[in-house]
Design a protein around this motif. Structure first.
Motif, PDB file in Angstrom:
ATOM      1  N   PRO A 194       0.804  -1.234   0.000  1.00 36.16           N
ATOM      2  CA  PRO A 194       0.000   0.000   0.000  1.00 36.16           C
ATOM      3  C   PRO A 194       0.833   1.279   0.000  1.00 36.16           C
ATOM      4  CG  PRO A 194      -0.894  -1.588   1.562  1.00 36.16           C
ATOM      5  CD  PRO A 194       0.426  -2.122   1.109  1.00 36.16           C
ATOM      6  N   ALA A 195       2.086   1.184   0.442  1.00 41.47           N
ATOM      7  CA  ALA A 195       2.971   2.350   0.442  1.00 41.47           C
ATOM      8  C   ALA A 195       3.743   2.477  -0.860  1.00 41.47           C
ATOM      9  CB  ALA A 195       3.947   2.263   1.616  1.00 41.47           C
ATOM     10  N   GLY A 196       3.419   1.621  -1.838  1.00 43.70           N
ATOM     11  CA  GLY A 196       4.092   1.691  -3.132  1.00 43.70           C
ATOM     12  C   GLY A 196       5.436   1.012  -3.162  1.00 43.70           C
ATOM     13  N   VAL A 197       5.686   0.093  -2.222  1.00 42.37           N
ATOM     14  CA  VAL A 197       6.958  -0.628  -2.155  1.00 42.37           C
ATOM     15  C   VAL A 197       6.670  -2.116  -2.255  1.00 42.37           C
ATOM     16  CG1 VAL A 197       9.003  -1.131  -0.760  1.00 42.37           C
ATOM     17  CG2 VAL A 197       8.009   1.165  -0.730  1.00 42.37           C
ATOM     18  N   ARG A 198       7.344  -2.788  -3.171  1.00 47.62           N
ATOM     19  CA  ARG A 198       7.205  -4.238  -3.328  1.00 47.62           C
ATOM     20  C   ARG A 198       8.489  -4.914  -2.856  1.00 47.62           C
ATOM     21  NH1 ARG A 198       2.421  -5.372  -5.825  1.00 47.62           N
ATOM     22  NH2 ARG A 198       2.725  -7.201  -4.474  1.00 47.62           N
ATOM     23  N   VAL A 199       8.368  -6.184  -2.457  1.00 45.29           N
ATOM     24  CA  VAL A 199       9.489  -6.906  -1.872  1.00 45.29           C
ATOM     25  C   VAL A 199       9.604  -8.266  -2.546  1.00 45.29           C
ATOM     26  CG1 VAL A 199      10.544  -7.709   0.270  1.00 45.29           C
ATOM     27  CG2 VAL A 199       8.977  -5.755   0.318  1.00 45.29           C
ATOM     28  N   GLU A 200      10.838  -8.675  -2.821  1.00 42.43           N
ATOM     29  CA  GLU A 200      11.109 -10.003  -3.360  1.00 42.43           C
ATOM     30  C   GLU A 200      12.404 -10.521  -2.764  1.00 42.43           C
ATOM     31  OE1 GLU A 200      13.279  -8.587  -7.513  1.00 42.43           O
ATOM     32  OE2 GLU A 200      11.176  -9.252  -7.523  1.00 42.43           O
ATOM     33  N   MET A 201      12.701 -11.784  -3.034  1.00 40.37           N
ATOM     34  CA  MET A 201      13.890 -12.413  -2.470  1.00 40.37           C
ATOM     35  C   MET A 201      15.087 -12.186  -3.380  1.00 40.37           C
ATOM     36  SD  MET A 201      14.501 -16.430  -1.456  1.00 40.37           S
ATOM     37  CE  MET A 201      12.844 -16.517  -0.787  1.00 40.37           C
ATOM     38  N   GLY A 202      16.188 -11.763  -2.794  1.00 42.00           N
ATOM     39  CA  GLY A 202      17.407 -11.554  -3.560  1.00 42.00           C
ATOM     40  C   GLY A 202      18.206 -12.828  -3.720  1.00 42.00           C
ATOM     41  N   GLN A 203      19.224 -12.792  -4.557  1.00 38.34           N
ATOM     42  CA  GLN A 203      20.035 -13.978  -4.839  1.00 38.34           C
ATOM     43  C   GLN A 203      20.875 -14.395  -3.639  1.00 38.34           C
ATOM     44  OE1 GLN A 203      22.347 -13.070  -8.332  1.00 38.34           O
ATOM     45  NE2 GLN A 203      20.597 -13.247  -9.731  1.00 38.34           N
ATOM     46  N   ASN A 204      21.205 -13.445  -2.780  1.00 39.64           N
ATOM     47  CA  ASN A 204      22.079 -13.738  -1.640  1.00 39.64           C
ATOM     48  C   ASN A 204      21.320 -13.795  -0.320  1.00 39.64           C
ATOM     49  OD1 ASN A 204      24.416 -13.739  -3.342  1.00 39.64           O
ATOM     50  ND2 ASN A 204      24.405 -11.492  -3.281  1.00 39.64           N
ATOM     51  N   GLY A 205      20.017 -14.019  -0.389  1.00 42.66           N
ATOM     52  CA  GLY A 205      19.244 -14.151   0.828  1.00 42.66           C
ATOM     53  C   GLY A 205      18.822 -12.840   1.451  1.00 42.66           C
ATOM     54  N   GLU A 206      18.933 -11.751   0.735  1.00 47.03           N
ATOM     55  CA  GLU A 206      18.502 -10.457   1.247  1.00 47.03           C
ATOM     56  C   GLU A 206      17.135 -10.116   0.678  1.00 47.03           C
ATOM     57  OE1 GLU A 206      20.391  -9.431  -2.683  1.00 47.03           O
ATOM     58  OE2 GLU A 206      20.557 -10.951  -1.106  1.00 47.03           O
ATOM     59  N   LEU A 207      16.418  -9.227   1.357  1.00 48.05           N
ATOM     60  CA  LEU A 207      15.171  -8.714   0.812  1.00 48.05           C
ATOM     61  C   LEU A 207      15.498  -7.612  -0.186  1.00 48.05           C
ATOM     62  CD1 LEU A 207      12.736  -8.459   3.884  1.00 48.05           C
ATOM     63  CD2 LEU A 207      13.224 -10.408   2.393  1.00 48.05           C
ATOM     64  N   VAL A 208      14.919  -7.719  -1.366  1.00 52.15           N
ATOM     65  CA  VAL A 208      15.115  -6.704  -2.394  1.00 52.15           C
ATOM     66  C   VAL A 208      13.807  -5.932  -2.526  1.00 52.15           C
ATOM     67  CG1 VAL A 208      15.640  -6.247  -4.813  1.00 52.15           C
ATOM     68  CG2 VAL A 208      16.825  -8.093  -3.603  1.00 52.15           C
ATOM     69  N   PHE A 209      13.884  -4.637  -2.273  1.00 46.39           N
ATOM     70  CA  PHE A 209      12.716  -3.773  -2.327  1.00 46.39           C
ATOM     71  C   PHE A 209      12.715  -3.024  -3.662  1.00 46.39           C
ATOM     72  CE2 PHE A 209      14.037  -4.431   1.986  1.00 46.39           C
ATOM     73  CZ  PHE A 209      12.871  -4.539   2.725  1.00 46.39           C
ATOM     74  N   SER A 210      11.560  -2.588  -4.093  1.00 42.88           N
ATOM     75  CA  SER A 210      11.460  -1.789  -5.318  1.00 42.88           C
ATOM     76  C   SER A 210      10.297  -0.821  -5.183  1.00 42.88           C
ATOM     77  CB  SER A 210      11.269  -2.681  -6.550  1.00 42.88           C
ATOM     78  OG  SER A 210      10.064  -3.418  -6.460  1.00 42.88           O
ATOM     79  N   THR A 211      10.487   0.347  -5.777  1.00 43.31           N
ATOM     80  CA  THR A 211       9.434   1.358  -5.799  1.00 43.31           C
ATOM     81  C   THR A 211       9.588   2.164  -7.082  1.00 43.31           C
ATOM     82  OG1 THR A 211       8.377   3.131  -4.518  1.00 43.31           O
ATOM     83  CG2 THR A 211      10.772   3.150  -4.623  1.00 43.31           C
ATOM     84  N   ALA A 212       8.552   2.877  -7.448  1.00 44.42           N
ATOM     85  CA  ALA A 212       8.635   3.693  -8.659  1.00 44.42           C
ATOM     86  C   ALA A 212       9.764   4.711  -8.526  1.00 44.42           C
ATOM     87  CB  ALA A 212       7.307   4.401  -8.905  1.00 44.42           C
ATOM     88  N   GLU A 213      10.444   4.980  -9.640  1.00 40.00           N
ATOM     89  CA  GLU A 213      11.580   5.909  -9.580  1.00 40.00           C
ATOM     90  C   GLU A 213      11.165   7.281  -9.054  1.00 40.00           C
ATOM     91  OE1 GLU A 213      14.930   4.522 -12.784  1.00 40.00           O
ATOM     92  OE2 GLU A 213      13.427   5.945 -13.468  1.00 40.00           O
ATOM     93  N   ASP A 214       9.964   7.707  -9.397  1.00 36.42           N
ATOM     94  CA  ASP A 214       9.489   8.990  -8.884  1.00 36.42           C
ATOM     95  C   ASP A 214       9.334   8.970  -7.372  1.00 36.42           C
ATOM     96  OD1 ASP A 214       9.416  10.015 -11.422  1.00 36.42           O
ATOM     97  OD2 ASP A 214       7.284   9.605 -11.736  1.00 36.42           O
ATOM     98  N   ASN A 215       9.071   7.794  -6.827  1.00 30.14           N
ATOM     99  CA  ASN A 215       8.837   7.657  -5.389  1.00 30.14           C
ATOM    100  C   ASN A 215      10.113   7.386  -4.609  1.00 30.14           C
ATOM    101  OD1 ASN A 215       6.960   7.624  -3.224  1.00 30.14           O
ATOM    102  ND2 ASN A 215       7.024   5.382  -3.171  1.00 30.14           N
TER     103      ASN A 215
END
Length: 347
Positions: A194-215
């Motif tokens: 809901p805050a415009g941030v998505r989360v996925e699993m990284g290759q090295n076991g870290e959380l990888v976050f993503s958001t729109a470049e404008d955000n």
């Protein structure tokens, strides 16, 4: 013969049956009558509505084509500049020539092009040249301490995660022993979406976050977390450092002050060119696929009776006199270059 009232904006005025042209009698208005039987009552028909091909496309399909074309234009321009820079660097190194301003100018030129990536590509290419037609380009990043190894261990704990600041940006993530890695990632993703941030699993076991470049500027400096002292400290929200994913190309690091730096820069330019060309190939595939979908969705042109109508029209046009002239001028009203080009483009 039924006379169809037409708007005066078409250039054909509304008159009595005396203005009926031989072309109307030939069947242009849709009545399949013989030219020698104009006095017989014609079967009333309704002309098929004029359909424009482009207006019948789905808006998302038009957006896909436009987005892909913008990305292709940017990538083609970038590839051309990188090839020119690669050639100049190789030539200078082969002759062991020092800087003369030309290479530096090309580096500045590409650097300016790269800085305009988001605007020039219409927001379809991210910093790693990943193409996204339906959604804005995103910025991927990691957050210090947000690793699966750290999050899966420990007793039950509820984390309060703040994104964007303020109470509205505060989200809760419930962690407990026995959760799988996918479940942990899913809970963070569900909480922060809901805050415009998505989360996925990284290759090295870290959380990888993503958001729109404008955000990204607002998110970068506002991520904070509060725990109960198990995984993260209790008390006030603790600010966490967000680190952006390294871009595919970094022309600001290219140096041409001496032979060794030029050699290193040449390697980076070759890597950048390979990355750009790979992205260009993928986007071209997207553009071709969207174009094929557009062509398959174009409405079929009504062709029934067209050949017969053309034959009748040609016969009338050969006859000299006022009736022939009237048929020709009536048929040509409203015809202009744009309409002809639009029709020819459908072939």
């Amino acid at each position: 013969m039924q006379i169809i009232q037409r708007s005066s904006t078409t250039g054909i005025s509304s008159e009595s049956s005396a203005s009926t042209t031989p072309l109307d009698q030939a069947g242009l208005a849709g009545a399949a009558q013989d030219t020698g039987s104009v006095n017989q009552p014609a079967r009333p028909t309704q002309a098929a509505p004029l359909r424009r091909g482009l207006s019948n496309w789905d808006q998302p399909l038009q957006n896909d084509i436009s987005s892909a074309q913008q990305a292709v234009d940017f990538l083609e321009q970038s590839a051309a500049q990188l090839r020119a820079l690669k050639t100049d660097l190789a030539t200078k190194l082969a002759a062991r020539q020092m800087r003369d301003g030309q290479v530096e100018q090309r580096v500045r030129q590409f650097s300016d092009t790269w800085k305009s990536r988001r605007e020039a590509s219409g927001g379809t290419l991210d910093a790693n040249l990943k193409f996204s037609a339906g959604t804005p380009a995103s910025q991927r990043f990691t957050v210090r301490g947000m690793t699966l190894q750290n999050l899966r261990n420990g007793a039950r704990e509820t984390l309060a995660v703040s994104v964007g600041g303020g109470a509205q940006g505060l989200r809760s993530v419930h962690l407990s022993p026995g959760l799988s890695d996918n479940e942990i990632v899913g809970r963070f993703d569900q909480a922060l979406a809901p805050a415009g941030v998505r989360v996925e699993m990284g290759q090295n076991g870290e959380l990888v976050f993503s958001t729109a470049e404008d955000n990204w500027p607002a998110v970068r400096d506002s991520i904070a977390v509060q725990g109960s002292g198990i995984r993260f400290p209790t008390g006030q929200l603790n600010r966490l450092k967000a680190e952006a994913e390294a871009p595919a190309v970094a022309p600001e690091n290219w140096d041409t002050t001496d032979i060794e730096s030029m050699r290193n820069t040449l390697q980076q330019v070759m890597q950048a060119l390979s990355h750009v060309e790979a992205a260009l190939s993928k986007v071209r595939q997207e553009l071709n696929a969207a174009t094929q979908r557009a062509e398959s969705s174009m409405p079929e042109i009504e062709t029934a009776g067209v050949e017969d109508l053309a034959t009748r029209f040609a016969s009338i046009a050969k006859e000299p006199g006022y009736q022939s002239l009237l048929a020709l001028t009536s048929a040509l009203v409203g015809i202009n270059r744009d309409r002809v080009v639009s029709l020819l483009s459908l072939r």
